[in-house]
Design a protein around this motif. Sequence first.
Motif, PDB file in Angstrom:
ATOM      1  N   ASP A 157      -6.224  14.172  -1.848  1.00 44.55           N
ATOM      2  CA  ASP A 157      -6.330  15.432  -2.583  1.00 44.55           C
ATOM      3  C   ASP A 157      -6.420  16.569  -1.575  1.00 44.55           C
ATOM      4  O   ASP A 157      -7.038  16.432  -0.516  1.00 44.55           O
ATOM      5  CB  ASP A 157      -7.579  15.403  -3.468  1.00 44.55           C
ATOM      6  N   THR A 158      -5.798  17.684  -1.877  1.00 47.23           N
ATOM      7  CA  THR A 158      -5.801  18.840  -0.976  1.00 47.23           C
ATOM      8  C   THR A 158      -6.216  20.086  -1.738  1.00 47.23           C
ATOM      9  O   THR A 158      -6.056  20.162  -2.957  1.00 47.23           O
ATOM     10  CB  THR A 158      -4.404  19.075  -0.369  1.00 47.23           C
ATOM     11  N   THR A 213       0.846  -1.196   0.000  1.00 47.61           N
ATOM     12  CA  THR A 213       0.000   0.000   0.000  1.00 47.61           C
ATOM     13  C   THR A 213       0.884   1.250   0.000  1.00 47.61           C
ATOM     14  O   THR A 213       1.943   1.273   0.622  1.00 47.61           O
ATOM     15  CB  THR A 213      -0.923   0.037   1.232  1.00 47.61           C
ATOM     16  N   ILE A 214       0.416   2.270  -0.703  1.00 51.04           N
ATOM     17  CA  ILE A 214       1.139   3.541  -0.787  1.00 51.04           C
ATOM     18  C   ILE A 214       0.165   4.678  -0.546  1.00 51.04           C
ATOM     19  O   ILE A 214      -0.904   4.743  -1.175  1.00 51.04           O
ATOM     20  CB  ILE A 214       1.800   3.726  -2.169  1.00 51.04           C
ATOM     21  N   ASN A 215       0.532   5.535   0.387  1.00 50.19           N
ATOM     22  CA  ASN A 215      -0.256   6.735   0.637  1.00 50.19           C
ATOM     23  C   ASN A 215       0.464   7.932   0.012  1.00 50.19           C
ATOM     24  O   ASN A 215       1.561   8.287   0.432  1.00 50.19           O
ATOM     25  CB  ASN A 215      -0.442   6.973   2.135  1.00 50.19           C
ATOM     26  N   ALA A 216      -0.153   8.507  -1.001  1.00 50.78           N
ATOM     27  CA  ALA A 216       0.432   9.657  -1.689  1.00 50.78           C
ATOM     28  C   ALA A 216      -0.459  10.877  -1.464  1.00 50.78           C
ATOM     29  O   ALA A 216      -1.672  10.752  -1.312  1.00 50.78           O
ATOM     30  CB  ALA A 216       0.576   9.383  -3.177  1.00 50.78           C
ATOM     31  N   MET A 217       0.164  12.029  -1.443  1.00 53.13           N
ATOM     32  CA  MET A 217      -0.587  13.282  -1.285  1.00 53.13           C
ATOM     33  C   MET A 217      -0.328  14.157  -2.494  1.00 53.13           C
ATOM     34  O   MET A 217       0.814  14.334  -2.921  1.00 53.13           O
ATOM     35  CB  MET A 217      -0.165  14.019  -0.011  1.00 53.13           C
ATOM     36  N   ILE A 218      -1.391  14.704  -3.059  1.00 52.13           N
ATOM     37  CA  ILE A 218      -1.267  15.580  -4.213  1.00 52.13           C
ATOM     38  C   ILE A 218      -1.475  17.023  -3.745  1.00 52.13           C
ATOM     39  O   ILE A 218      -2.448  17.336  -3.062  1.00 52.13           O
ATOM     40  CB  ILE A 218      -2.261  15.176  -5.322  1.00 52.13           C
ATOM     41  N   VAL A 219      -0.505  17.879  -4.066  1.00 53.66           N
ATOM     42  CA  VAL A 219      -0.550  19.271  -3.612  1.00 53.66           C
ATOM     43  C   VAL A 219      -0.255  20.198  -4.782  1.00 53.66           C
ATOM     44  O   VAL A 219       0.198  19.767  -5.842  1.00 53.66           O
ATOM     45  CB  VAL A 219       0.475  19.526  -2.479  1.00 53.66           C
ATOM     46  N   PRO A 279      -9.826  29.554  -9.889  1.00 51.52           N
ATOM     47  CA  PRO A 279      -8.956  28.920  -8.894  1.00 51.52           C
ATOM     48  C   PRO A 279      -9.672  28.698  -7.578  1.00 51.52           C
ATOM     49  O   PRO A 279     -10.683  29.333  -7.283  1.00 51.52           O
ATOM     50  CB  PRO A 279      -7.813  29.927  -8.734  1.00 51.52           C
ATOM     51  N   ALA A 280      -9.120  27.773  -6.767  1.00 47.89           N
ATOM     52  CA  ALA A 280      -9.622  27.495  -5.411  1.00 47.89           C
ATOM     53  C   ALA A 280     -11.007  26.864  -5.422  1.00 47.89           C
ATOM     54  O   ALA A 280     -11.887  27.222  -4.641  1.00 47.89           O
ATOM     55  CB  ALA A 280      -9.619  28.756  -4.549  1.00 47.89           C
ATOM     56  N   ILE A 281     -11.228  25.877  -6.315  1.00 53.80           N
ATOM     57  CA  ILE A 281     -12.492  25.133  -6.330  1.00 53.80           C
ATOM     58  C   ILE A 281     -12.533  24.137  -5.173  1.00 53.80           C
ATOM     59  O   ILE A 281     -13.521  24.025  -4.460  1.00 53.80           O
ATOM     60  CB  ILE A 281     -12.675  24.394  -7.676  1.00 53.80           C
ATOM     61  N   THR A 282     -11.432  23.374  -4.988  1.00 55.09           N
ATOM     62  CA  THR A 282     -11.368  22.394  -3.905  1.00 55.09           C
ATOM     63  C   THR A 282     -11.176  23.109  -2.574  1.00 55.09           C
ATOM     64  O   THR A 282     -10.279  23.923  -2.425  1.00 55.09           O
ATOM     65  CB  THR A 282     -10.206  21.408  -4.129  1.00 55.09           C
ATOM     66  N   LYS A 283     -12.022  22.795  -1.582  1.00 54.85           N
ATOM     67  CA  LYS A 283     -11.962  23.494  -0.298  1.00 54.85           C
ATOM     68  C   LYS A 283     -11.531  22.591   0.853  1.00 54.85           C
ATOM     69  O   LYS A 283     -11.232  23.064   1.934  1.00 54.85           O
ATOM     70  CB  LYS A 283     -13.346  24.089   0.035  1.00 54.85           C
ATOM     71  N   ALA A 284     -11.529  21.273   0.674  1.00 58.29           N
ATOM     72  CA  ALA A 284     -11.175  20.367   1.776  1.00 58.29           C
ATOM     73  C   ALA A 284     -10.475  19.128   1.233  1.00 58.29           C
ATOM     74  O   ALA A 284     -10.581  18.806   0.047  1.00 58.29           O
ATOM     75  CB  ALA A 284     -12.437  19.960   2.533  1.00 58.29           C
ATOM     76  N   GLN A 285      -9.755  18.432   2.126  1.00 62.56           N
ATOM     77  CA  GLN A 285      -9.055  17.217   1.715  1.00 62.56           C
ATOM     78  C   GLN A 285     -10.045  16.092   1.440  1.00 62.56           C
ATOM     79  O   GLN A 285     -11.106  16.012   2.038  1.00 62.56           O
ATOM     80  CB  GLN A 285      -8.093  16.762   2.821  1.00 62.56           C
ATOM     81  N   GLN A 286      -9.685  15.209   0.515  1.00 59.40           N
ATOM     82  CA  GLN A 286     -10.456  13.991   0.287  1.00 59.40           C
ATOM     83  C   GLN A 286      -9.496  12.888  -0.135  1.00 59.40           C
ATOM     84  O   GLN A 286      -8.433  13.158  -0.689  1.00 59.40           O
ATOM     85  CB  GLN A 286     -11.531  14.208  -0.780  1.00 59.40           C
ATOM     86  N   ARG A 287      -9.863  11.640   0.181  1.00 60.82           N
ATOM     87  CA  ARG A 287      -8.999  10.497  -0.126  1.00 60.82           C
ATOM     88  C   ARG A 287      -9.625   9.702  -1.258  1.00 60.82           C
ATOM     89  O   ARG A 287     -10.817   9.419  -1.255  1.00 60.82           O
ATOM     90  CB  ARG A 287      -8.823   9.627   1.120  1.00 60.82           C
TER      91      ARG A 287
END
Length: 304
Positions: free
Chosen positions: A163-164, A112-118, A144-152
């Motif tokens: 996602d951030t 398993t791999i946990n990756a974060m996209i920034v 810009p700034a459509i995404t407002k919160a983290q999601q997996r």
Amino acid sequence: MKIQWYPGHMHKARREISKSLSKIDLVIEIIDARIPYSSENPVLADLRREKPCIMVMNKVDLADPELTERWQAYFTHHSESVSTLTVSTKEPASVKSLPSLIRKSLSAHRETINAMIVGIPNVGKSTLINTLAGRSIAKTGNEPAITKAQQRIKLGGGITLSDTPGVLWPNVENRNSGFRLAATGAIRDTAMEYPETALFLAEYLMQNYPLDLKSRYGLDEIPDSQMELMELIGAKRGCLRSGGMVDLEKVSRLFLIDFRSGAIGQITLESPEDMIREKAELDREREMKRADKLARKGRRKQRK
């Protein structure tokens, strides 16, 4: 250009990224291939430190191919923990090669791999995620700034992607980076001045992409100043006010739309050499400010 746009959700997102990084195996930073230096968030670089990172240069279809190659070489040469990938969301195959690069970037085999996209706002994170997932998961839009919160998001093959929200940094000290961010649409248009940004862009294109300007706007010669260029384009495209005067606001909007869409050509607004020079200039400015602050402090002590 001084950027005054740092919404509250960005500050919150920065804190959440910092807290989550201990559980993350690899960071994927999306940058805009047209402004690799100006779209790389220095705060994120400080947070991830030596954690493996894939620098994904998005919108490569809009960027100068020669400069894209030079930027790739720069990133990989200056950090052993960084690898690069050029993608265009118009070419899904380029995006779908990312999972294999994620595994290749980690030295040990992992189930398993946990990756974060920034990344900063409007670099195409959400569109890229939707392409990887094969379905619409993340919200997308031209603002810009459509995404407002983290999601997996589970990508399959044991890879989970966090996602951030897009995160700028509170103080963009480099005025050239401010203009580049504004020109590419990384900040809301309500937080920028169209004419000021268009004149900055015009000056750069006159010096570096004159043939593209001639072709796009049917010009025989490049004028001597960026204001003359705006007036020529405005007259050709009917961006006029009553009395036949060019409407600078209107032609500036048109010019920026043409640049952002790629209608002028494949253009990159900075080179590795520009970055090195501008970083050195910033260091000198900071040192002068520190010296001035110490001098003022010393004078206050003397007066006491």
